[in-house]
Scaffold this active site. Sequence first.
Site, PDB file in Angstrom:
ATOM      1  N   TYR A 195     -19.719  30.209 -19.904  1.00 42.21           N
ATOM      2  CA  TYR A 195     -20.222  29.492 -21.083  1.00 42.21           C
ATOM      3  C   TYR A 195     -19.245  28.425 -21.578  1.00 42.21           C
ATOM      4  O   TYR A 195     -19.352  27.948 -22.703  1.00 42.21           O
ATOM      5  CB  TYR A 195     -20.535  30.513 -22.195  1.00 42.21           C
ATOM      6  CG  TYR A 195     -21.379  31.660 -21.677  1.00 42.21           C
ATOM      7  CD1 TYR A 195     -22.720  31.463 -21.350  1.00 42.21           C
ATOM      8  CD2 TYR A 195     -20.826  32.922 -21.434  1.00 42.21           C
ATOM      9  CE1 TYR A 195     -23.487  32.492 -20.826  1.00 42.21           C
ATOM     10  CE2 TYR A 195     -21.591  33.953 -20.919  1.00 42.21           C
ATOM     11  CZ  TYR A 195     -22.918  33.730 -20.614  1.00 42.21           C
ATOM     12  OH  TYR A 195     -23.679  34.750 -20.087  1.00 42.21           O
TER      13      TYR A 195
ATOM     14  N   SER B 228     -29.796  44.583 -18.038  1.00 42.62           N
ATOM     15  CA  SER B 228     -29.154  43.296 -17.791  1.00 42.62           C
ATOM     16  C   SER B 228     -27.866  43.584 -17.043  1.00 42.62           C
ATOM     17  O   SER B 228     -27.352  44.706 -17.099  1.00 42.62           O
ATOM     18  CB  SER B 228     -28.850  42.632 -19.138  1.00 42.62           C
ATOM     19  OG  SER B 228     -27.861  41.641 -18.998  1.00 42.62           O
TER      20      SER B 228
HETATM   21  N1  LIG Z   1     -33.933  35.744 -18.668  1.00 46.59           N
HETATM   22  C1  LIG Z   1     -32.876  36.293 -18.101  1.00 46.59           C
HETATM   23  O1  LIG Z   1     -32.099  35.602 -17.427  1.00 46.59           O
HETATM   24  C2  LIG Z   1     -32.618  37.771 -18.221  1.00 46.59           C
HETATM   25  C3  LIG Z   1     -31.539  38.313 -17.517  1.00 46.59           C
HETATM   26  C4  LIG Z   1     -31.276  39.682 -17.629  1.00 46.59           C
HETATM   27  C5  LIG Z   1     -32.086  40.478 -18.408  1.00 46.59           C
HETATM   28  N2  LIG Z   1     -33.128  39.908 -19.098  1.00 46.59           N
HETATM   29  C6  LIG Z   1     -33.948  40.810 -19.900  1.00 46.59           C
HETATM   30  O2  LIG Z   1     -35.287  40.605 -19.560  1.00 46.59           O
HETATM   31  C7  LIG Z   1     -36.111  40.858 -20.686  1.00 46.59           C
HETATM   32  C8  LIG Z   1     -37.053  39.689 -20.913  1.00 46.59           C
HETATM   33  O3  LIG Z   1     -36.287  38.523 -21.019  1.00 46.59           O
HETATM   34  P1  LIG Z   1     -36.953  37.086 -21.056  1.00 46.59           P
HETATM   35  O4  LIG Z   1     -35.985  36.165 -20.422  1.00 46.59           O
HETATM   36  O5  LIG Z   1     -38.332  37.109 -20.588  1.00 46.59           O
HETATM   37  O6  LIG Z   1     -36.894  36.833 -22.645  1.00 46.59           O
HETATM   38  P2  LIG Z   1     -37.890  36.004 -23.556  1.00 46.59           P
HETATM   39  O7  LIG Z   1     -37.092  35.690 -24.794  1.00 46.59           O
HETATM   40  O8  LIG Z   1     -38.492  34.860 -22.821  1.00 46.59           O
HETATM   41  O9  LIG Z   1     -39.015  37.049 -23.904  1.00 46.59           O
HETATM   42  C9  LIG Z   1     -38.770  38.128 -24.746  1.00 46.59           C
HETATM   43  C10 LIG Z   1     -40.051  38.402 -25.501  1.00 46.59           C
HETATM   44  O10 LIG Z   1     -39.831  39.532 -26.347  1.00 46.59           O
HETATM   45  C11 LIG Z   1     -40.549  39.316 -27.539  1.00 46.59           C
HETATM   46  N3  LIG Z   1     -39.988  40.147 -28.602  1.00 46.59           N
HETATM   47  C12 LIG Z   1     -38.794  40.002 -29.238  1.00 46.59           C
HETATM   48  N4  LIG Z   1     -38.669  40.922 -30.183  1.00 46.59           N
HETATM   49  C13 LIG Z   1     -39.790  41.694 -30.151  1.00 46.59           C
HETATM   50  C14 LIG Z   1     -40.236  42.808 -30.889  1.00 46.59           C
HETATM   51  N5  LIG Z   1     -39.513  43.315 -31.904  1.00 46.59           N
HETATM   52  N6  LIG Z   1     -41.428  43.362 -30.574  1.00 46.59           N
HETATM   53  C15 LIG Z   1     -42.184  42.847 -29.576  1.00 46.59           C
HETATM   54  N7  LIG Z   1     -41.813  41.761 -28.850  1.00 46.59           N
HETATM   55  C16 LIG Z   1     -40.629  41.201 -29.139  1.00 46.59           C
HETATM   56  C17 LIG Z   1     -40.407  37.831 -27.826  1.00 46.59           C
HETATM   57  O11 LIG Z   1     -41.427  37.359 -28.695  1.00 46.59           O
HETATM   58  C18 LIG Z   1     -40.499  37.244 -26.419  1.00 46.59           C
HETATM   59  O12 LIG Z   1     -41.814  36.839 -26.093  1.00 46.59           O
HETATM   60  C19 LIG Z   1     -35.179  41.145 -21.847  1.00 46.59           C
HETATM   61  O13 LIG Z   1     -35.066  42.544 -21.994  1.00 46.59           O
HETATM   62  C20 LIG Z   1     -33.869  40.554 -21.403  1.00 46.59           C
HETATM   63  O14 LIG Z   1     -32.776  41.219 -21.983  1.00 46.59           O
HETATM   64  C21 LIG Z   1     -33.405  38.576 -19.024  1.00 46.59           C
END
Ligand SMILES: NC(=O)c1ccc[n+]([C@@H]2O[C@H](COP(=O)([O-])OP(=O)(O)OC[C@H]3O[C@@H](n4cnc5c(N)ncnc54)[C@H](O)[C@@H]3O)[C@@H](O)[C@H]2O)c1
Length: 267
Positions: free
Chosen positions: A164, A152
């Site tokens: 925020y 991230s």
């Molecule tokens: N969405 C954003 O803007 C953004 C920005 C930067 C980084 N990220 C990173 O991208 C990745 C995905 O983010 P996203 O937005 O798709 O999030 P999301 O919350 O939509 O998806 C995350 C998924 O991880 C699963 N999960 C959580 N704990 C778990 C566990 N213990 N075992 C297995 N699965 C588990 C959840 O059920 C969920 O389906 C993350 O690592 C997040 O930190 C997201």
Amino acid sequence: MDHKVILITGAYGLIGQTIAKAFLAQGALVVLADRDESRRESLRSELTADYGEDSFLLQTLDITEEVSCEDAIRASVDKFGRLDVLINNAAIDAKFDKTHTAAINPSRFEHYPAALLRQSVDVNLTGTVLMTQYACRQMLAQGAGHIINVASTYSLVAPNQSLYDFGNDVQQFKPIDYIASKSFIPNFTRYVATFYAKEGIRCNAIVPHGILNNHDEAFLANFAKLSPLGRMCNREELIGPFTFLASDASSYMTGSVLTIDGGWTAW
Ligand SMILES: NC(=O)c1ccc[n+]([C@@H]2O[C@H](COP(=O)([O-])OP(=O)(O)OC[C@H]3O[C@@H](n4cnc5c(N)ncnc54)[C@H](O)[C@@H]3O)[C@@H](O)[C@H]2O)c1
């Protein structure tokens, strides 16, 4: 990408689903692994209709449980014969879209609950390590493999908390649990990359930022002011970078951090 076997953790979420479908469309064999079983059957119907059931596997996985990690790797090998790429994408993330903002603990740093910090460290840090350990055992046996860690911008810089502040008397904060647990990803990536460089396993990280998903106007306006490109990222804009990393086009990369942040960390 044709017939490359790719396991994605957290695959039922926003980014996981986006890249899983893109990989399937490009001929990859994809293991979608997640702990949220509520979304599994609707996803199964959709993917079967679009790509056929032979090209994917839906695997229940909790990355904090070693047995579950081991099962997921074994399931990939049982169905597809090997594991070429692991994408460590699962995480707990405090998201500020219309669906998730209310669930975020609003405490300032000095009062943020240790229990929430421990919960995020257990998933985002320990779970990522556990899943990587089991993947590396399989990749060592194969003599090849690639781990892609999803980091991230908050793995690289602190949050600008004014993002925020929505001018409604309740200042929200991006909490410390996410920053603490994600900051380790770039250096973990370098650790794994250098540990296995001579044994055929590469490791790289990707840094998405601000994926557009039903955010309200106040958030969009704040984001636009702080972003050099002046907007959030459309989820489809991640497909190219993820495909580049997961494919052999990135074969000379290891220990790298690929930033897809609209310039957020450039100033
Ligand atoms: N969405 C954003 O803007 C953004 C920005 C930067 C980084 N990220 C990173 O991208 C990745 C995905 O983010 P996203 O937005 O798709 O999030 P999301 O919350 O939509 O998806 C995350 C998924 O991880 C699963 N999960 C959580 N704990 C778990 C566990 N213990 N075992 C297995 N699965 C588990 C959840 O059920 C969920 O389906 C993350 O690592 C997040 O930190 C997201």
